[in-house]
Design an enzyme around this catalytic site. Structure first.
Site, PDB file in Angstrom:
ATOM      1  N   CYS A 110      37.244   3.498  98.447  1.00  0.00           N
ATOM      2  CA  CYS A 110      38.021   2.249  98.497  1.00  0.00           C
ATOM      3  C   CYS A 110      39.462   2.556  98.130  1.00  0.00           C
ATOM      4  O   CYS A 110      39.721   3.330  97.200  1.00  0.00           O
ATOM      5  CB  CYS A 110      37.429   1.245  97.510  1.00  0.00           C
ATOM      6  SG  CYS A 110      38.257  -0.348  97.509  1.00  0.00           S
ATOM      7  N   HIS A 153      31.810  -4.202 103.493  1.00  0.00           N
ATOM      8  CA  HIS A 153      32.696  -3.691 102.434  1.00  0.00           C
ATOM      9  C   HIS A 153      33.891  -4.638 102.265  1.00  0.00           C
ATOM     10  O   HIS A 153      34.273  -4.982 101.136  1.00  0.00           O
ATOM     11  CB  HIS A 153      33.155  -2.266 102.798  1.00  0.00           C
ATOM     12  CG  HIS A 153      34.118  -1.649 101.824  1.00  0.00           C
ATOM     13  ND1 HIS A 153      33.807  -0.540 101.067  1.00  0.00           N
ATOM     14  CD2 HIS A 153      35.403  -1.979 101.487  1.00  0.00           C
ATOM     15  CE1 HIS A 153      34.850  -0.237 100.297  1.00  0.00           C
ATOM     16  NE2 HIS A 153      35.833  -1.079 100.544  1.00  0.00           N
ATOM     17  N   GLU A 154      34.479  -5.062 103.400  1.00  0.00           N
ATOM     18  CA  GLU A 154      35.673  -5.920 103.340  1.00  0.00           C
ATOM     19  C   GLU A 154      35.326  -7.332 102.872  1.00  0.00           C
ATOM     20  O   GLU A 154      36.053  -7.921 102.058  1.00  0.00           O
ATOM     21  CB  GLU A 154      36.372  -5.968 104.700  1.00  0.00           C
ATOM     22  CG  GLU A 154      36.796  -4.611 105.278  1.00  0.00           C
ATOM     23  CD  GLU A 154      37.590  -3.754 104.323  1.00  0.00           C
ATOM     24  OE1 GLU A 154      38.168  -4.283 103.354  1.00  0.00           O
ATOM     25  OE2 GLU A 154      37.619  -2.529 104.529  1.00  0.00           O
ATOM     26  N   HIS A 157      35.020  -7.678  99.218  1.00  0.00           N
ATOM     27  CA  HIS A 157      36.291  -7.826  98.474  1.00  0.00           C
ATOM     28  C   HIS A 157      36.672  -9.295  98.330  1.00  0.00           C
ATOM     29  O   HIS A 157      37.289  -9.690  97.330  1.00  0.00           O
ATOM     30  CB  HIS A 157      37.423  -7.088  99.182  1.00  0.00           C
ATOM     31  CG  HIS A 157      37.471  -5.607  98.898  1.00  0.00           C
ATOM     32  ND1 HIS A 157      37.484  -5.090  97.623  1.00  0.00           N
ATOM     33  CD2 HIS A 157      37.528  -4.527  99.736  1.00  0.00           C
ATOM     34  CE1 HIS A 157      37.543  -3.759  97.682  1.00  0.00           C
ATOM     35  NE2 HIS A 157      37.563  -3.390  98.954  1.00  0.00           N
TER      36      HIS A 157
HETATM   37  C1  SB7 Z   1      33.932   3.259 103.497  1.00  0.00           C
HETATM   38  C2  SB7 Z   1      35.211   2.792 103.335  1.00  0.00           C
HETATM   39  C3  SB7 Z   1      35.551   1.513 103.767  1.00  0.00           C
HETATM   40  C4  SB7 Z   1      34.590   0.731 104.338  1.00  0.00           C
HETATM   41  C5  SB7 Z   1      33.312   1.192 104.492  1.00  0.00           C
HETATM   42  C6  SB7 Z   1      32.978   2.457 104.077  1.00  0.00           C
HETATM   43  C7  SB7 Z   1      36.943   0.952 103.612  1.00  0.00           C
HETATM   44  C8  SB7 Z   1      37.881   1.727 102.766  1.00  0.00           C
HETATM   45  C9  SB7 Z   1      39.201   1.036 102.600  1.00  0.00           C
HETATM   46  N1  SB7 Z   1      39.099  -0.092 101.759  1.00  0.00           N
HETATM   47  O1  SB7 Z   1      39.149   0.039 100.457  1.00  0.00           O
HETATM   48  C10 SB7 Z   1      39.100  -1.365 102.294  1.00  0.00           C
HETATM   49  O2  SB7 Z   1      38.620  -2.322 101.445  1.00  0.00           O
HETATM   50 NI    NI Z   2      37.771  -1.369  99.668  1.00  0.00          NI
END
Ligand code: SB7
Ligand code: NI
Length: 185
Positions: A110, A153-154, A157
């Site tokens: 992240c 993942h997003e 947040h």
């Molecule tokens: C690994 C990384 C991400 C999503 C899924 C698997 C995004 C990384 C960037 N971020 O921190 C966005 O929130």
């Molecule tokens: Ni992230």
């Protein structure tokens, strides 16, 4: 333009808040923020721009990562089938999901976390989301595998959830039940 200076890190309260719904149609200010977020994600993957501005590559970014209490996110990536997802999304909502789970075998990272956190992050293998895009279109997307992982993942947040919240504390690398890795299929 946005740079890593604009990204808030672990410990910032915005990363633990449930973000507020954004009014639609998008205000000029929110439109600018979301286009800047999409540009930032694209820039982070451009070898020259990311080197010049010292950007960490990422496939997406969510407004709370800019310290903003708004349900908006931007993604820019190609999935393993070569399908491009490149847009800003407002008020995204997971309307249904599979029971079956998946995970990225190398774990997740992240932009708001400046350390490696090893461990498997179980995610739904399939999700259906409703959202409004940057151009104002209402969309319903059926996503699976890696694509579904990125959106989860997003969207996490926007709900104050970090990827490592999902890692099994007793056995971080134990593959979860009912799950197949999404990066080897
Ligand atoms: C690994 C990384 C991400 C999503 C899924 C698997 C995004 C990384 C960037 N971020 O921190 C966005 O929130
Ligand atoms: Ni992230």
């Amino acid at each position: 333009m946005l740079t890593m200076k604009d990204i808030v890190r672990e410990g910032h309260p915005a990363l633990r808040e449930v973000a507020k719904e954004v009014d639609l149609p998008l205000s000029a200010e929110n439109k600018q923020i979301l286009s800047d977020m999409l540009e930032f994600v694209k820039n982070s993957q451009d070898p020259e721009i990311s080197e010049t501005y010292d950007l960490r590559p990422g496939v997406g970014v969510a407004a709370p990562q800019l310290g903003l209490n708004k349900r908006m996110l931007a993604v820019h990536f190609e999935n393993l089938k070569g399908e491009l997802y490149s847009d800003g999304y407002i008020n995204p909502k997971i309307v249904s999901h599979s029971v079956e789970q998946t995970y990225i075998s190398t774990g997740e990272g992240c932009l708001s976390v400046d350390r490696e956190v090893p461990g498997i992050v179980p995610r739904y293998k399939r999700i259906t989301i409703k959202a409004t895009t940057l151009s104002g279109e209402e969309v319903k997307l059926r996503l699976k595998g890696y694509t579904a992982v990125v959106f989860q993942h997003e969207i996490d947040h926007l709900n104050g959830i970090m990827f490592y919240d999902h890692i099994n504390k007793d056995n971080p690398l134990a593959p979860p039940q009912n799950a197949t890795p999404c990066d080897v299929e």
